[in-house]
Design a protein around this motif. Structure first.
Motif, mmCIF file in Angstrom:
data_model
loop_
_atom_site.group_PDB
_atom_site.id
_atom_site.type_symbol
_atom_site.label_atom_id
_atom_site.label_comp_id
_atom_site.label_asym_id
_atom_site.label_seq_id
_atom_site.Cartn_x
_atom_site.Cartn_y
_atom_site.Cartn_z
ATOM 1 N N ASN A 1 -10.556 -17.881 33.815
ATOM 2 C CA ASN A 1 -11.554 -18.317 32.660
ATOM 3 C C ASN A 1 -11.911 -16.795 32.091
ATOM 4 O OD1 ASN A 1 -11.745 -20.858 33.324
ATOM 5 N ND2 ASN A 1 -13.184 -20.500 35.138
ATOM 6 N N SER A 2 -10.817 -15.877 31.717
ATOM 7 C CA SER A 2 -11.446 -14.815 31.143
ATOM 8 C C SER A 2 -10.404 -14.342 29.513
ATOM 9 C CB SER A 2 -11.280 -13.572 31.874
ATOM 10 O OG SER A 2 -10.040 -13.484 32.449
ATOM 11 N N VAL A 3 -10.153 -15.461 29.159
ATOM 12 C CA VAL A 3 -9.179 -15.392 28.138
ATOM 13 C C VAL A 3 -9.799 -14.675 26.732
ATOM 14 C CG1 VAL A 3 -7.762 -16.804 26.342
ATOM 15 C CG2 VAL A 3 -7.774 -17.285 29.032
ATOM 16 N N PHE A 4 -11.075 -15.042 26.616
ATOM 17 C CA PHE A 4 -11.724 -14.372 25.400
ATOM 18 C C PHE A 4 -11.692 -12.818 25.739
ATOM 19 C CE2 PHE A 4 -13.131 -18.533 24.559
ATOM 20 C CZ PHE A 4 -13.114 -18.673 23.273
ATOM 21 N N SER A 5 -11.935 -12.212 27.233
ATOM 22 C CA SER A 5 -12.095 -10.931 27.295
ATOM 23 C C SER A 5 -10.618 -10.338 27.323
ATOM 24 C CB SER A 5 -12.363 -10.712 28.693
ATOM 25 O OG SER A 5 -13.831 -11.275 28.954
ATOM 26 N N ASP B 1 1.242 -9.787 28.079
ATOM 27 C CA ASP B 1 2.372 -10.804 27.909
ATOM 28 C C ASP B 1 1.824 -12.349 28.533
ATOM 29 O OD1 ASP B 1 2.418 -10.213 30.686
ATOM 30 O OD2 ASP B 1 4.187 -9.322 30.806
ATOM 31 N N TYR B 2 2.764 -12.852 28.847
ATOM 32 C CA TYR B 2 2.494 -14.577 29.214
ATOM 33 C C TYR B 2 2.010 -14.276 30.672
ATOM 34 C CZ TYR B 2 2.973 -19.085 30.885
ATOM 35 O OH TYR B 2 2.431 -20.328 31.758
ATOM 36 N N GLU B 3 2.543 -13.584 31.594
ATOM 37 C CA GLU B 3 1.744 -13.390 32.953
ATOM 38 C C GLU B 3 0.700 -12.877 33.023
ATOM 39 O OE1 GLU B 3 4.931 -12.636 31.968
ATOM 40 O OE2 GLU B 3 6.164 -13.846 33.265
ATOM 41 N N THR B 4 -0.179 -12.041 32.389
ATOM 42 C CA THR B 4 -1.494 -11.489 32.168
ATOM 43 C C THR B 4 -2.108 -12.600 31.255
ATOM 44 O OG1 THR B 4 -0.801 -10.147 30.023
ATOM 45 C CG2 THR B 4 -0.851 -9.085 32.132
ATOM 46 N N PHE B 5 -1.501 -13.207 30.524
ATOM 47 C CA PHE B 5 -2.311 -14.325 29.868
ATOM 48 C C PHE B 5 -2.695 -15.256 30.656
ATOM 49 C CE2 PHE B 5 -2.225 -18.383 27.654
ATOM 50 C CZ PHE B 5 -3.268 -18.129 26.552
ATOM 51 N N PHE B 6 -1.539 -15.835 31.343
ATOM 52 C CA PHE B 6 -2.006 -16.688 32.851
ATOM 53 C C PHE B 6 -2.893 -16.464 33.567
ATOM 54 C CE2 PHE B 6 -0.913 -19.068 36.524
ATOM 55 C CZ PHE B 6 -0.754 -20.256 35.963
ATOM 56 N N ASP B 7 -2.806 -15.256 34.052
ATOM 57 C CA ASP B 7 -3.765 -14.729 35.098
ATOM 58 C C ASP B 7 -5.274 -14.852 34.438
ATOM 59 O OD1 ASP B 7 -1.858 -14.180 36.714
ATOM 60 O OD2 ASP B 7 -1.729 -12.100 36.168
ATOM 61 N N GLU C 1 -4.826 -23.002 20.614
ATOM 62 C CA GLU C 1 -5.533 -24.013 19.817
ATOM 63 C C GLU C 1 -6.707 -24.849 20.562
ATOM 64 O OE1 GLU C 1 -2.132 -26.256 18.722
ATOM 65 O OE2 GLU C 1 -1.446 -24.891 17.170
ATOM 66 N N ALA C 2 -6.611 -24.859 21.550
ATOM 67 C CA ALA C 2 -7.450 -25.685 22.652
ATOM 68 C C ALA C 2 -8.964 -24.819 22.522
ATOM 69 C CB ALA C 2 -7.032 -26.053 23.878
ATOM 70 N N LEU C 3 -8.793 -23.570 22.385
ATOM 71 C CA LEU C 3 -9.999 -22.761 22.470
ATOM 72 C C LEU C 3 -10.318 -22.565 20.867
ATOM 73 C CD1 LEU C 3 -9.110 -19.951 25.268
ATOM 74 C CD2 LEU C 3 -10.705 -22.286 25.519
ATOM 75 N N GLY D 1 -10.041 -9.698 23.883
ATOM 76 C CA GLY D 1 -10.996 -8.613 23.373
ATOM 77 C C GLY D 1 -11.955 -9.322 22.377
ATOM 78 N N LEU D 2 -12.257 -10.542 22.703
ATOM 79 C CA LEU D 2 -13.279 -11.387 21.796
ATOM 80 C C LEU D 2 -14.487 -11.702 22.674
ATOM 81 C CD1 LEU D 2 -10.655 -13.926 20.141
ATOM 82 C CD2 LEU D 2 -11.349 -11.783 19.194
ATOM 83 N N ALA D 3 -15.276 -11.886 21.922
ATOM 84 C CA ALA D 3 -16.732 -12.334 22.591
ATOM 85 C C ALA D 3 -16.558 -13.792 22.849
ATOM 86 C CB ALA D 3 -17.927 -12.089 21.763
ATOM 87 N N PRO D 4 -16.755 -14.320 24.014
ATOM 88 C CA PRO D 4 -16.704 -15.664 24.548
ATOM 89 C C PRO D 4 -17.867 -16.470 23.857
ATOM 90 C CG PRO D 4 -17.574 -14.501 26.185
ATOM 91 C CD PRO D 4 -17.196 -13.463 25.324
ATOM 92 N N PRO D 5 -17.679 -17.565 23.080
ATOM 93 C CA PRO D 5 -18.539 -18.425 22.634
ATOM 94 C C PRO D 5 -19.632 -18.913 23.415
ATOM 95 C CG PRO D 5 -16.619 -19.756 22.825
ATOM 96 C CD PRO D 5 -16.272 -18.248 23.360
ATOM 97 N N PRO D 6 -20.909 -19.045 22.982
ATOM 98 C CA PRO D 6 -22.080 -19.574 23.821
ATOM 99 C C PRO D 6 -21.777 -20.911 24.616
ATOM 100 C CG PRO D 6 -22.921 -18.743 21.609
ATOM 101 C CD PRO D 6 -21.216 -18.728 21.495
ATOM 102 N N GLY D 7 -22.197 -20.931 25.595
ATOM 103 C CA GLY D 7 -21.753 -22.228 26.365
ATOM 104 C C GLY D 7 -20.696 -22.347 27.127
ATOM 105 N N SER D 8 -19.749 -21.619 26.862
ATOM 106 C CA SER D 8 -18.225 -21.759 27.512
ATOM 107 C C SER D 8 -18.420 -21.088 28.830
ATOM 108 C CB SER D 8 -17.240 -20.924 26.550
ATOM 109 O OG SER D 8 -17.823 -19.452 26.649
#
Length: 225
Positions: A89-93, A78-84, A28-30, A96-103
């Motif tokens: 700073n690679s949650v969008f990757s 899962d949660y562990e890979t999400f936390f890593d 939600e924050a992203l 499988g999403l393109a990171p928004p410009p400026g992030s």
């Protein structure tokens, strides 16, 4: 593409509840669009999640626990890979999403791309330099100044060889001058000899004339007596 988060709304595990809340709050924050799929109240969701988690990602007992994250049918982790991914700073990757410009993730991706391009360029430059080094270089280019010094030394030796005949020519000139001098001396000696002979002949003639005068005087004296 829809991000699917499989979770258990009525889980009795405090750790699972906390993990699920972390994932949802961060999405939600992203401002990532996602869908929550409850496996506690929906048997179909629970079966689908268990069947689509890769075998190598399942725990030793074979039953994956929530939260489990998918991008449509593709498994994210899962949660562990999400936390890593969140720490890197690679949650969008991760999703499988393109990171928004400026992030941060977009800027980090640009930096990595720039480094890859520079690294590829450096490798190409090194390969080109290796190819250039492998090209046979002419001896004069390899030796550089040493080859030039050798050439200068060879030219100096040739000049000395050329100078020697000139010295011989000078010697021959001296010999010719000496011979000419001897010839002139011989000519002068001959002229002196001729002059001496002429002078002797003149002396003889003069003596002859004196004798004739003496005889004439003697005859006149005798005739007078």
């Amino acid at each position: 593409m829809v991000i699917k988060v499989f979770l258990a709304s009525s889980s009795g595990s405090t750790a699972i509840k906390k993990k699920q809340q972390d994932v949802v709050a961060f999405l939600e924050a992203l401002k990532v669009d996602y869908a929550q799929l409850d496996i506690a109240c929906n048997e179909e969701n629970r079966m689908w999640m268990r069947q689509n988690v890769p075998e190598e990602k399942k725990p030793s007992n074979g039953i994956p626990l929530p939260p489990q994250i998918f991008n449509e049918e593709s498994y994210c982790g899962d949660y562990e890979t999400f936390f890593d991914a969140k720490e890197d700073n690679s949650v969008f990757s991760f999703l499988g999403l393109a990171p928004p410009p400026g992030s941060k993730e977009a800027m980090q991706a640009d930096e990595e791309q720039h480094m890859v391009e520079n690294g590829t360029h450096a490798e190409e430059t090194n390969e080109e330099g290796t190819r250039r080094d492998s090209i046979e270089v002419p001896e004069e280019d390899r030796n550089g100044d040493a080859h030039e010094e050798q050439e200068e030394a060879a030219e100096g030796a040739e000049e000395d060889e050329v100078a020697e005949p000139e010295g011989n020519e000078a010697t021959e000139g001296d010999e010719e001058a000496e011979e000419t001098g001897h010839a002139e001396e011989d000519e002068e000696q001959e002229e002196d000899d001729l002059q001496s002979e002429n002078e002797e002949e003149a002396d003889v003639e003069e003596e002859g004339e004196e004798e004739e005068e003496y005889l004439e005087e003697t005859q006149e004296e005798e005739a007078a007596e």
